[in-house]
Motif scaffolding. Sequence first.
Motif, PDB file in Angstrom:
ATOM      1  N   LEU A   1     -34.391 -45.155  40.492  1.00 52.05           N
ATOM      2  CA  LEU A   1     -32.791 -46.160  39.270  1.00 52.05           C
ATOM      3  C   LEU A   1     -33.408 -46.293  37.732  1.00 52.05           C
ATOM      4  O   LEU A   1     -32.525 -46.616  36.527  1.00 52.05           O
ATOM      5  CB  LEU A   1     -32.207 -48.089  39.671  1.00 52.05           C
ATOM      6  CG  LEU A   1     -30.856 -48.141  39.189  1.00 52.05           C
ATOM      7  CD1 LEU A   1     -30.140 -47.882  39.467  1.00 52.05           C
ATOM      8  CD2 LEU A   1     -30.644 -49.818  39.589  1.00 52.05           C
ATOM      9  N   LEU A   2     -35.020 -46.944  37.474  1.00 53.90           N
ATOM     10  CA  LEU A   2     -35.624 -46.803  36.512  1.00 53.90           C
ATOM     11  C   LEU A   2     -35.209 -45.273  35.609  1.00 53.90           C
ATOM     12  O   LEU A   2     -35.362 -45.601  34.459  1.00 53.90           O
ATOM     13  CB  LEU A   2     -37.369 -47.241  37.179  1.00 53.90           C
ATOM     14  CG  LEU A   2     -37.369 -47.477  35.397  1.00 53.90           C
ATOM     15  CD1 LEU A   2     -36.607 -48.568  34.733  1.00 53.90           C
ATOM     16  CD2 LEU A   2     -38.886 -48.139  36.311  1.00 53.90           C
ATOM     17  N   ASN A   3     -35.778 -44.601  36.750  1.00 51.20           N
ATOM     18  CA  ASN A   3     -35.547 -42.963  35.909  1.00 51.20           C
ATOM     19  C   ASN A   3     -34.330 -42.752  35.319  1.00 51.20           C
ATOM     20  O   ASN A   3     -34.160 -42.547  33.817  1.00 51.20           O
ATOM     21  CB  ASN A   3     -35.544 -42.630  37.311  1.00 51.20           C
ATOM     22  CG  ASN A   3     -35.995 -40.965  36.245  1.00 51.20           C
ATOM     23  OD1 ASN A   3     -36.381 -40.632  35.203  1.00 51.20           O
ATOM     24  ND2 ASN A   3     -35.061 -39.573  37.500  1.00 51.20           N
ATOM     25  N   GLU A   4     -32.828 -42.951  35.904  1.00 55.95           N
ATOM     26  CA  GLU A   4     -31.798 -43.360  35.358  1.00 55.95           C
ATOM     27  C   GLU A   4     -31.398 -43.762  34.045  1.00 55.95           C
ATOM     28  O   GLU A   4     -30.976 -43.187  33.522  1.00 55.95           O
ATOM     29  CB  GLU A   4     -30.467 -43.584  36.391  1.00 55.95           C
ATOM     30  CG  GLU A   4     -30.604 -42.037  37.466  1.00 55.95           C
ATOM     31  CD  GLU A   4     -28.821 -42.415  38.249  1.00 55.95           C
ATOM     32  OE1 GLU A   4     -27.772 -42.622  37.762  1.00 55.95           O
ATOM     33  OE2 GLU A   4     -29.070 -42.621  39.806  1.00 55.95           O
ATOM     34  N   LEU A   5     -31.960 -45.324  34.360  1.00 56.93           N
ATOM     35  CA  LEU A   5     -32.467 -45.511  33.096  1.00 56.93           C
ATOM     36  C   LEU A   5     -32.875 -45.380  32.528  1.00 56.93           C
ATOM     37  O   LEU A   5     -32.051 -45.166  30.692  1.00 56.93           O
ATOM     38  CB  LEU A   5     -32.347 -47.475  33.354  1.00 56.93           C
ATOM     39  CG  LEU A   5     -31.657 -48.526  34.198  1.00 56.93           C
ATOM     40  CD1 LEU A   5     -32.684 -49.493  34.665  1.00 56.93           C
ATOM     41  CD2 LEU A   5     -30.621 -49.187  33.050  1.00 56.93           C
ATOM     42  N   LEU A   6     -33.439 -44.660  31.992  1.00 63.79           N
ATOM     43  CA  LEU A   6     -34.365 -44.207  31.274  1.00 63.79           C
ATOM     44  C   LEU A   6     -33.941 -43.251  30.158  1.00 63.79           C
ATOM     45  O   LEU A   6     -33.700 -42.538  29.503  1.00 63.79           O
ATOM     46  CB  LEU A   6     -36.136 -43.556  31.760  1.00 63.79           C
ATOM     47  CG  LEU A   6     -37.203 -43.254  30.828  1.00 63.79           C
ATOM     48  CD1 LEU A   6     -37.371 -44.429  29.724  1.00 63.79           C
ATOM     49  CD2 LEU A   6     -38.241 -43.536  31.528  1.00 63.79           C
ATOM     50  N   GLN A   7     -33.331 -42.142  31.560  1.00 67.90           N
ATOM     51  CA  GLN A   7     -31.868 -41.170  30.656  1.00 67.90           C
ATOM     52  C   GLN A   7     -31.223 -41.682  29.869  1.00 67.90           C
ATOM     53  O   GLN A   7     -30.308 -40.901  29.369  1.00 67.90           O
ATOM     54  CB  GLN A   7     -31.978 -40.557  32.371  1.00 67.90           C
ATOM     55  CG  GLN A   7     -33.406 -39.808  32.885  1.00 67.90           C
ATOM     56  CD  GLN A   7     -32.936 -37.862  33.800  1.00 67.90           C
ATOM     57  OE1 GLN A   7     -31.592 -37.648  33.708  1.00 67.90           O
ATOM     58  NE2 GLN A   7     -33.113 -38.469  34.729  1.00 67.90           N
TER      59      GLN A   7
ATOM     60  N   VAL B   1     -29.065 -49.277  24.563  1.00 70.83           N
ATOM     61  CA  VAL B   1     -28.098 -49.228  25.643  1.00 70.83           C
ATOM     62  C   VAL B   1     -27.585 -48.110  26.863  1.00 70.83           C
ATOM     63  O   VAL B   1     -27.943 -47.054  26.499  1.00 70.83           O
ATOM     64  CB  VAL B   1     -26.436 -49.283  25.324  1.00 70.83           C
ATOM     65  CG1 VAL B   1     -25.612 -49.118  25.941  1.00 70.83           C
ATOM     66  CG2 VAL B   1     -26.118 -50.649  23.882  1.00 70.83           C
ATOM     67  N   ALA B   2     -28.802 -48.821  27.973  1.00 74.01           N
ATOM     68  CA  ALA B   2     -28.269 -47.976  29.544  1.00 74.01           C
ATOM     69  C   ALA B   2     -27.466 -48.379  30.499  1.00 74.01           C
ATOM     70  O   ALA B   2     -26.999 -49.340  30.449  1.00 74.01           O
ATOM     71  CB  ALA B   2     -29.580 -48.165  29.988  1.00 74.01           C
TER      72      ALA B   2
ATOM     73  N   LEU C   1     -35.807 -54.305  36.744  1.00 72.70           N
ATOM     74  CA  LEU C   1     -36.185 -52.401  36.782  1.00 72.70           C
ATOM     75  C   LEU C   1     -35.809 -52.532  34.627  1.00 72.70           C
ATOM     76  O   LEU C   1     -36.585 -52.279  33.750  1.00 72.70           O
ATOM     77  CB  LEU C   1     -35.181 -52.149  36.688  1.00 72.70           C
ATOM     78  CG  LEU C   1     -34.991 -52.578  38.150  1.00 72.70           C
ATOM     79  CD1 LEU C   1     -34.316 -51.052  39.478  1.00 72.70           C
ATOM     80  CD2 LEU C   1     -36.891 -51.626  39.144  1.00 72.70           C
ATOM     81  N   VAL C   2     -35.192 -53.306  34.196  1.00 69.71           N
ATOM     82  CA  VAL C   2     -34.789 -53.546  33.035  1.00 69.71           C
ATOM     83  C   VAL C   2     -35.851 -53.810  32.505  1.00 69.71           C
ATOM     84  O   VAL C   2     -35.712 -54.190  30.932  1.00 69.71           O
ATOM     85  CB  VAL C   2     -32.935 -54.602  32.848  1.00 69.71           C
ATOM     86  CG1 VAL C   2     -32.935 -54.596  31.196  1.00 69.71           C
ATOM     87  CG2 VAL C   2     -31.940 -53.697  33.188  1.00 69.71           C
ATOM     88  N   HIS C   3     -36.353 -55.402  33.125  1.00 65.03           N
ATOM     89  CA  HIS C   3     -37.423 -55.651  32.027  1.00 65.03           C
ATOM     90  C   HIS C   3     -38.881 -55.093  32.017  1.00 65.03           C
ATOM     91  O   HIS C   3     -39.713 -54.701  31.181  1.00 65.03           O
ATOM     92  CB  HIS C   3     -38.147 -57.125  32.765  1.00 65.03           C
ATOM     93  CG  HIS C   3     -39.060 -57.737  32.165  1.00 65.03           C
ATOM     94  ND1 HIS C   3     -38.869 -58.703  30.346  1.00 65.03           N
ATOM     95  CD2 HIS C   3     -40.742 -58.743  32.012  1.00 65.03           C
ATOM     96  CE1 HIS C   3     -39.663 -59.359  30.774  1.00 65.03           C
ATOM     97  NE2 HIS C   3     -40.487 -58.347  31.170  1.00 65.03           N
TER      98      HIS C   3
END
Length: 884
Positions: free
Chosen positions: A194-200, A214-215, A229-231
């Motif tokens: 999920l963190l990787n998807e946020l990054l992408q 914005v992610a 994860l956002v933090h």
Amino acid sequence: MDVITTHLNADFDAMASMVAAKKLYPEALLVFPGSQEKNLREFFVSTAGYLFDFTKLKGLDLEQVTRLVLVDTRQASRIGKFRELIEAGRVEVHIYDHHPDAEDDVHGSVEVVKPVGATVTLLTELIRQRGIPLSSEEATMLILGIFEDTGSFTFSSTTPEDFRAAAYLVEQGADLNMVSDLVTRELTAEQVALLNELLQSARTYNINGVDVCVATVSVDKYVGDFAVLVHKLKDMENLDVIFALARMEDRIYLVARSRIPEVNVGEIAAHFGGGGHATAASATIRDLTLIQAEDRLFELLQSTIKPSVTARTLMSSPVLTADAESSLGQVEEIMLRYNINAMPVLEKGRLAGLINRQVVEKAIYHGLRDQKVSDYMNRDFSTVQASATLMEIQKHLVEHQQRILPVMDGDRLVGVVTRRDLLNHLITDRSREPMALKEEMASGPWGRRKNVTSVLAEQLPREIIGLLRRFGELGQELHYKVYAVGGFVRDLLLRRPNLDIDIVVEGDGIRFAKAFAEREGIRARCHKKFNTAVLIFDERLKVDVATARLEYYQYPAALPVVQFGSLKMDLYRRDFTINTLALALNPDEFGQLIDFFGGQRDIKDKAIRVLHNLSFVEDPTRILRAIRFEQRFGFRVGKQTASLMRHAVKIGLIDRLGGQRLFHEIQHILMEEDPVPAVRRMAEFGVLEVICPNVCFDAKAVETLLQIKEVLSWYELSFLEEPLEGWRVYLLGLLSRLHYRDLGKVLERLDLPKNMRERIAWTFQRVNEVLGDFLRLPPPRPSAIYRALQPFRPEEILFMMATTQREEVRRAISHYFHRYRHVQPEIRGRDLQEMGIPPGPIYAKILDRVLDARLNGELRSRQEELALARAMAWRELGAGEGKQ
């Protein structure tokens, strides 16, 4: 009874504050108003539940509560059922909170509110001042709340009071090893993904001079610790402001962090029904899709990050106006002289209305040149004050489709803002252009833009690629942007053959189509009413051309207006996210895949999702299309979309559909390669019951449809040359178990043509008769089989074959198709004429008898047929007449 409570979805600071408040109110009950964060639930189950005496809300008698102690919140919207007590005004309220003021704040007789890092800091200080002892377990619980809400003392909201409170709790025996175990947690594989998807997905927007990241992510099941994860993302990329939206199951979770005073994330989260403070906030969103939530977020960012653009900076001044007493002819002269399309009209010096060129020209055309402007001006219009924000201006010019917007200083007209003024600003305003947080990830397989020319080369014939390139080249010459859109692009990514091409033109679609048709020497069929056209190459290839309407800018902040504004609005009107992909065709960006609404992500996730919550209200046929696409692609309707579908069916939206539109969608479902799973889903969603009341979709019904599928496969594998409309067989199967009266109502509801309704009713009646005859007779001769089945169409015979349980009937039908159906006598009517038989009904009688004999193997040659015909003529007409 005293009750201590906190906010919904409670975190560690909320629970620690409740425990601390219990030390100040020892007789009070600890009651959560609702759910807790996942980490807190796990901790509560393993530890807190045994140490502290929490009471369940379900067993609480609210009538007995006399004092309510609120900790870590004072917003009425965040305390669940306890809001009823406050609104009733019969309880004493004490408040301990560290959040900033909000519109729905509760007030109490005791209020301890201070902007510290954690609410438990305030309560710890009161405990220290009063000398109340703490056990090591209690001290650990309290310090855990401080660590969480200050980010282990790294948040900018951390204050000296938080450090002092933590030091005191360590003195009281707080176990920092336990705190470390709970605060520092290893990420699971799901969280890493999920963190990787946020990054992408992360994009940075410069809004009024502030960089905002914005992610958005979408997963089908809940993944815990999203805020963590956002933090982490904020720390990894050193972001000042981040807003993250995650769709999990049927809800959207918003988590926001800010390090700068220009962006108050708590204020923005409050608009979504959430809360927090200026630096950290969250919300749970239940009534919007991910796309709607993202667009709403951008609107809020534009309006809350102090916009520098106002009506005064955009307006044109001084203003050209018309007097209400002026004639239409005089106004036309002014408009022509200054090349303007609309003007304010003043009546005794005050703004009274608006007049536009279209109205003036039409009135003059009808001979009204000398009439007063006041008789034809528009008196229903909006104005704004000079301080109005960009969002207010857009609302009137775009959403209300007003041509010009008068700008007022009090009641005095000081200027006007036109659509051109707004468009010029949007063109030059770079704040709407997103920049990928990680450029190397922006072109990844599921990023928002990528070039798919290699996929084109792999999937499409060379001549089709050449055609697409020529579309783009013409668009370049006409200064239009041209895109391939919809199902064609979707199926390209799914590696499914589809040459049903739809083109969208940012410009004049009809002009484009005519120019292309003239250049290629083909025919263009234009529909001026809808600004669409069809390019007809041959019977196999037709291309639909549509115009993207530039005047719609309901969501201008989400992506760059210049390049994508009108295209985005065109795609926003489509049904599902997977159908909103676009492929750029202009030479400078040929093959660029454009994805505004997460279509690639949903293709990857194999999910069918609508773009907004009113999608099925606007067009209930989308319910049937969702089912069709789900089964065709092996996808699954998303949870929120499924919930919207069920609600739409429940409130009777399908009943509002015209019969022809409804039947058209059913027909499409029955034309699928295997419609049985789709029909089953129609039953699951309650659609089938609405369309066919009293139909019983049980195991027997499924068996009938599966048998139809089997006989259709048999027909196809038998290489029988006659084309077949398989959907008709499935339709007969669906309707076959209805009572005759119900059948008539369903056929009428579907608004089928009269001849088709009569044919279906006739089929059911005759099929029963034929099958009954087969049951009564011994094995029938070929001629009897032919005579029984010949009146039926192939689809009706296959329905008969699917519904019979007798193998001899199936065998007879098989023989009919393979052996009997195309048998014909060699002799014709002219042969009978040459034999001297006078024309009349006897011809049909003789030829039918010859055909029967041929079918039964009694005749094998033309000579034998002639002999039988001659013999019948002798018998029927007498020896004298049949001599020759």
